[in-house]
Design an enzyme around this catalytic site. Structure first.
Site, mmCIF file in Angstrom:
data_model
loop_
_atom_site.group_PDB
_atom_site.id
_atom_site.type_symbol
_atom_site.label_atom_id
_atom_site.label_comp_id
_atom_site.label_asym_id
_atom_site.label_seq_id
_atom_site.Cartn_x
_atom_site.Cartn_y
_atom_site.Cartn_z
ATOM 1 N N GLU A 94 63.216 55.266 75.123
ATOM 2 C CA GLU A 94 62.863 54.413 76.063
ATOM 3 C C GLU A 94 63.483 54.315 76.787
ATOM 4 O O GLU A 94 64.679 53.854 77.061
ATOM 5 C CB GLU A 94 63.302 52.838 75.218
ATOM 6 C CG GLU A 94 62.109 52.640 73.861
ATOM 7 C CD GLU A 94 62.957 51.185 72.833
ATOM 8 O OE1 GLU A 94 63.034 50.623 73.746
ATOM 9 O OE2 GLU A 94 62.371 51.052 72.056
ATOM 10 N N GLU A 119 64.430 49.412 64.733
ATOM 11 C CA GLU A 119 66.275 48.566 65.074
ATOM 12 C C GLU A 119 66.602 47.877 63.282
ATOM 13 O O GLU A 119 66.615 46.826 63.168
ATOM 14 C CB GLU A 119 65.911 47.559 65.763
ATOM 15 C CG GLU A 119 65.186 47.742 67.456
ATOM 16 C CD GLU A 119 65.631 47.584 68.600
ATOM 17 O OE1 GLU A 119 65.853 46.428 68.345
ATOM 18 O OE2 GLU A 119 64.976 47.858 69.715
#
Length: 382
Positions: free
Chosen positions: A272, A167
């Site tokens: 995810e 991220e």
């Protein structure tokens, strides 16, 4: 099977012993079922994230379910910096060691998550050693290198892949203004990949992020991946987190990003996956972990169970997602759900604390849902 798929399967299975694989198959046979990992063996790995709670309690029901159904595991939290390395000179190895022993013993592919991230860090990571002010560039580089070399080195030859950086890109804004970027600049990403590769040259190294269906974000990631590869930075894959909802993003948006990353020269990992079925509020449709939205009953409409029609919609969503993944089986190495059963999903508390959500393939009693059967049927009928 395409050549790239045969090559990947050979690489991934190289870390799994024949004895462990036999044990895994014997467990499936004893329980009278074929898991998703076996059903999709010729396509891509099927994974799940294993929680700290499962590792701490050694929940046998959950561990048996994971061993039977999946061919890959991710450390949900136990390898994050703040968990495994909570302060300088202190390492907490018990839970990650348990995960690695369990997965290795059952012939599973292990993904380490994550080496460099701006969240869930140790409290002193970005502080100067003297305790006053922000850490210097040189001191942060030393911390980062020591952390990566120690963690990757401990599990060399056991952890098959790492989310090296997590991220680091903002929505349509380029690099995220994290302490990593502010202190080190974008160089911190390539440093991380180089150090991890030096320690374990056989490990597959990934960049991982959410909202990768966003065209601007995906384009930015693809551009730096191409640049990295051109300059010899050892990046092997892009992780698309795929925290999705029932109606968004569209399959076309996800497909465009898969194609874009493949064209950049790397494999795609769906890292995810979960499907949020609950209604949202402005600002709640995000995977930014710092987001919090206040609780209200209207945002928690099904505390006692998901209505049958919603179960059907969830199953259809998982089916269309897996149809897309199968279409790109030669470019996708792994599909991992973020958790195994609904009782342990982070979506019960994110971004609205205290809700009852239903985003996974197994219910709160660890039983397969309609969504599971839809995913399995794609292979059983083919």
């Amino acid at each position: 099977m395409p050549m790239s798929r045969r090559r990947f399967c050979t690489q991934s299975m190289a870390v799994l012993s024949l004895a462990a694989l036999s044990k895994k198959r014997a467990l499936a046979e004893a329980l009278g079922s074929t898991g998703l990992g076996d059903l999709y063996r010729g396509d891509f790995l099927i994974g799940t994230a294993v929680s700290n709670r499962t590792l701490e309690t050694q929940d046998r029901g959950m561990l048996d379910l994971v061993a039977r159904e999946f061919s890959a595991v991710t450390a949900e939290n136990c390898m994050k910096w703040g968990q495994v390395h909570p302060e300088a000179g202190r390492w907490e190895w018990e839970l990650p060691d348990r995960l690695v022993r369990f997965a290795s013993g059952h012939g599973m592919y292990i993904l380490g998550h994550t080496l460099v991230w701006h969240s869930q860090t140790s409290r002193d990571l970005f502080q100067a050693p003297s305790g006053g002010g922000r850490i210097s560039r040189d001191d942060l580089l030393r911390k980062m290198e020591e952390h990566i070399r120690t963690l990757v080195g401990r599990y060399k030859g056991k952890v098959a892949a790492w989310d090296v950086v997590n991220e680091a890109v903002d929505e349509d804004k380029g690099w995220r203004r994290s302490p990593w970027l502010e202190i080190l600049g974008p160089e911190f990403l390539e440093r991380g990949f180089h150090w991890a590769h030096e320690v374990d040259p056989a490990a597959r190294l990934l960049y991982n992020d959410y909202n990768m269906h966003n065209p601007g974000k995906a384009k930015f990631v693809a551009e730096f991946v191409r640049d990295f590869k051109k300059r010899g930075v050892p990046i092997h894959g892009v992780g698309m987190q795929a925290h999705v909802m029932l109606d968004s993003p569209s399959i076309a948006e996800l497909e465009a990003s898969i194609r874009l990353f493949a064209e950049a020269g790397v494999q795609v990992h769906i890292t995810e996956l979960d499907v949020d079925v609950l209604p949202g509020r402005e600002g709640s449709a995000t995977s930014e972990i710092s987001t919090r939205v206040g609780y209200s009953a209207e945002l928690n409409p099904w505390p006692d169970g998901l209505p049958a029609e919603m179960e059907r919609r969830l199953a259809r969503r998982y089916e269309e997602l897996f149809r897309l993944f199968l279409k790109y089986r030669d470019r996708i190495d792994r599909v991992t759900t973020w958790g195994t059963s609904d009782d342990e999903t982070w979506k019960n508390n994110f971004p609205v604390p205290g809700r009852t959500n239903y985003p996974l393939l197994f219910d709160r009693k660890k039983q397969p849902k309609g969504a599971y059967r839809a995913v399995a049927a794609l292979k059983k009928s083919g």
